[in-house]
Motif scaffolding. Structure first.
Motif, short mmCIF file in Angstrom:
data_model
loop_
_atom_site.label_atom_id
_atom_site.label_comp_id
_atom_site.label_asym_id
_atom_site.label_seq_id
_atom_site.Cartn_x
_atom_site.Cartn_y
_atom_site.Cartn_z
N ASP A 42 10.80 7.43 12.85
CA ASP A 42 10.32 6.85 14.10
C ASP A 42 8.83 6.56 13.93
O ASP A 42 8.00 7.45 14.09
N GLY A 43 8.51 5.32 13.55
CA GLY A 43 7.12 4.96 13.30
C GLY A 43 6.57 5.74 12.12
O GLY A 43 7.06 5.62 11.00
N ASP A 44 5.57 6.57 12.36
CA ASP A 44 4.95 7.39 11.32
C ASP A 44 5.41 8.84 11.40
O ASP A 44 4.66 9.75 11.03
N THR A 45 6.62 9.05 11.88
CA THR A 45 7.16 10.40 12.00
C THR A 45 8.57 10.46 11.43
O THR A 45 9.40 9.60 11.73
N ILE A 46 8.82 11.46 10.61
CA ILE A 46 10.18 11.75 10.14
C ILE A 46 10.72 12.82 11.09
O ILE A 46 10.04 13.81 11.37
N VAL A 47 11.93 12.61 11.58
CA VAL A 47 12.51 13.53 12.56
C VAL A 47 13.74 14.19 11.95
O VAL A 47 14.61 13.51 11.40
N ILE A 48 13.77 15.52 12.04
CA ILE A 48 14.93 16.28 11.59
C ILE A 48 15.29 17.28 12.68
O ILE A 48 14.50 17.55 13.58
N ARG A 49 16.51 17.80 12.60
CA ARG A 49 16.93 18.86 13.52
C ARG A 49 17.11 20.14 12.71
O ARG A 49 17.42 20.10 11.53
N SER A 50 16.89 21.27 13.38
CA SER A 50 16.96 22.54 12.69
C SER A 50 17.38 23.63 13.67
O SER A 50 17.62 23.37 14.84
N VAL A 111 25.92 19.48 9.55
CA VAL A 111 26.48 20.80 9.26
C VAL A 111 26.96 21.45 10.54
O VAL A 111 26.47 21.14 11.64
N ASP A 112 27.91 22.35 10.38
CA ASP A 112 28.46 23.07 11.53
C ASP A 112 27.60 24.30 11.77
O ASP A 112 27.92 25.40 11.33
N ASP A 113 26.47 24.07 12.42
CA ASP A 113 25.53 25.14 12.73
C ASP A 113 24.79 24.76 14.00
O ASP A 113 24.72 23.58 14.35
N THR A 114 24.25 25.72 14.68
CA THR A 114 23.47 25.44 15.88
C THR A 114 22.15 24.80 15.49
O THR A 114 21.38 25.38 14.73
N MET A 115 21.92 23.59 15.97
CA MET A 115 20.65 22.90 15.72
C MET A 115 19.94 22.79 17.07
O MET A 115 20.13 21.85 17.82
N ASN A 116 19.14 23.82 17.38
CA ASN A 116 18.57 23.94 18.71
C ASN A 116 17.10 23.52 18.78
O ASN A 116 16.42 23.83 19.76
N CYS A 117 16.61 22.84 17.77
CA CYS A 117 15.24 22.32 17.85
C CYS A 117 15.13 21.02 17.06
O CYS A 117 15.94 20.74 16.18
N VAL A 118 14.13 20.25 17.42
CA VAL A 118 13.83 19.00 16.73
C VAL A 118 12.43 19.15 16.15
O VAL A 118 11.51 19.62 16.81
N ILE A 119 12.28 18.75 14.89
CA ILE A 119 11.01 18.86 14.19
C ILE A 119 10.54 17.47 13.80
O ILE A 119 11.31 16.68 13.23
N GLY A 120 9.31 17.16 14.10
CA GLY A 120 8.69 15.91 13.67
C GLY A 120 7.73 16.18 12.52
O GLY A 120 6.94 17.12 12.59
N ILE A 121 7.82 15.39 11.48
CA ILE A 121 6.93 15.52 10.32
C ILE A 121 6.02 14.30 10.29
O ILE A 121 6.50 13.16 10.20
N ASP A 122 4.72 14.53 10.40
CA ASP A 122 3.75 13.44 10.36
C ASP A 122 3.69 12.85 8.95
O ASP A 122 3.66 13.59 7.97
N CYS A 123 3.65 11.55 8.87
CA CYS A 123 3.56 10.86 7.58
C CYS A 123 2.08 10.69 7.21
O CYS A 123 1.52 9.59 7.26
#
Length: 135
Positions: A42-50, A111-123
């Protein structure tokens, strides 16, 4: 023989956005740890869930106190061609409700796991190379 050609920041982010999976590199108990994850750009951010109980999510904070690397690539082993992109930047929990809801709707965990947060990584630092045939 193959040749490595440096890629522009824009081309790197385009390539990164073209694939759904990469690897996040972070520190866990003072040692490097690497996890494959699906992502979106998303623009200059990589977004993952964890999961908040994992090493990366427990280190990431709203103020971006943890620095990580993120890498994705596509390599054709037969032709010996492809590309690789590495992004280094601060990882932080996404806390804005609007962004959080949007990312959770767009990024479904593999994956079959609880992903209860979103992490943004600045580029912050973006490098990439294309591996191609010389000549």
């Amino acid at each position: 023989m193959a040749r490595l050609t440096p890629l522009s920041r824009e081309r790197c982010l385009d390539l990164l956005a073209s694939v759904p999976v990469g690897r996040v590199v972070f520190t866990m108990r003072a040692l490097p740890a690497i996890r494959p994850v699906n992502h979106l750009v998303d623009g200059d951010t990589i977004v993952i869930r964890s999961n908040l109980g994992t090493g990366l999510a427990s280190s990431a904070t709203a103020d971006g106190a943890v620095v990580v690397a993120y890498e994705a690539d596509v390599i054709d082993l037969e032709r010996r061609t492809g590309w690789t992109v590495v992004v280094t930047g601060a990882a932080r929990l996404v806390l804005d409700e609007e962004r959080l809801n949007r990312y959770e709707g767009q990024l479904q965990p593999w994956v079959d796991d609880t992903m209860n947060c979103v992490i943004g990584i600045d580029c912050d630092l973006v490098t990439g190379y294309e591996l191609g045939r010389a000549g």
